[in-house]
Design a protein around this motif. Structure first.
Motif, mmCIF file in Angstrom:
data_model
loop_
_atom_site.group_PDB
_atom_site.id
_atom_site.type_symbol
_atom_site.label_atom_id
_atom_site.label_comp_id
_atom_site.label_asym_id
_atom_site.label_seq_id
_atom_site.Cartn_x
_atom_site.Cartn_y
_atom_site.Cartn_z
ATOM 1 N N ARG A 21 6.188 35.956 -0.602
ATOM 2 C CA ARG A 21 4.971 36.601 -0.113
ATOM 3 C C ARG A 21 4.107 35.641 0.706
ATOM 4 N N ASP A 22 3.934 34.443 0.192
ATOM 5 C CA ASP A 22 3.024 33.485 0.828
ATOM 6 C C ASP A 22 3.604 32.801 2.055
ATOM 7 N N GLU A 154 -4.038 40.563 2.351
ATOM 8 C CA GLU A 154 -3.226 41.416 1.476
ATOM 9 C C GLU A 154 -2.957 42.793 2.085
ATOM 10 N N GLU A 155 -3.955 43.358 2.720
ATOM 11 C CA GLU A 155 -3.782 44.714 3.267
ATOM 12 C C GLU A 155 -2.836 44.737 4.461
#
Length: 190
Positions: A21-22, A154-155
């Motif tokens: 994710r990161d 995040e969005e």
DNA sequence: CGAATGATCCGA
DNA sequence: CGGATCATTCGA
């Protein structure tokens, strides 16, 4: 053009899902024979060692997959379909298998042509000149590095999961993360 | 040793 | 949807 500083070991020594994710938004750099090449990562996929049947590490270590079981922050590059190379970033702690496959990126430096040339793990490696000769390289000391960049909100992150491939599995077994609306992303999961 | 297969990509 | 194309893995 200035690139960020290299990510530290602690970035990679975490759960694979977090690392995958990161990685979004971070800058992949390869200063190789063909010159300096850099791209912004926009798609990555987590492969969890012990519980994901799709992972190369699922049935224990082999010569090829050894890097996946080793120290975090190294590369795991493999050859598929007699044609393409794919590059992973090793996660978790040494002894625990896990890696994030680099699936897509946007051109920043030294990459000619359209953004589509980085859309997909095979194409990404081809565009950067990465082969199995670069497997098990340390991202902290080798010509390949991943560098800091502003985090993707995040969005703006699209996550795709496939669960329960193995009877009794409790964890998500496929996690693909991509940056919404970015170029350089591959076609969706099967 | 032989056979099967694959974390892909392209074109019809 | 099939073909390209070959290193790796597994079973005999």
């Amino acid at each position: 053009m200035r690139l960020g500083t290299r990510l530290r070991r602690s970035f990679y020594a975490r759960p694979t899902l977090e690392v995958a994710r990161d990685l979004l938004g971070k800058i992949l750099v390869y200063e190789g024979p063909a010159g300096l090449r850099a791209a912004r990562l926009v798609e990555a996929e987590a492969y969890l060692g012990g519980i994901d049947p799709a992972s190369h590490a699922f049935r224990g270590p082999t010569t090829r997959t050894a890097p996946m079981f080793g120290a975090p922050g190294r590369t795991y590059v493999y050859f598929v379909y007699g044609m393409y190379f794919c590059m992973n970033v090793v996660s978790e702690r040494a002894g625990t298998a896990g890696a994030a496959l680099l699936r897509g990126a946007e051109p920043i430096l030294g990459i000619d042509g359209d953004p589509q040339s980085l859309a997909g793990p095979g194409k990404l490696c081809r565009a950067l000149g990465i082969t199995t000769a670069q497997t098990n390289w340390d991202l902290l000391t080798s010509p390949i590095s991943i560098r800091a960049a502003p985090p993707v909100p995040e969005e703006a992150v699209l996550a795709t999961a496939r669960i329960g491939l193995r009877p009794g599995a409790t964890e998500h077994e496929l996690w693909r993360f991509s940056v919404r609306g970015s170029g350089g992303v591959s076609r969706g999961p099967r």
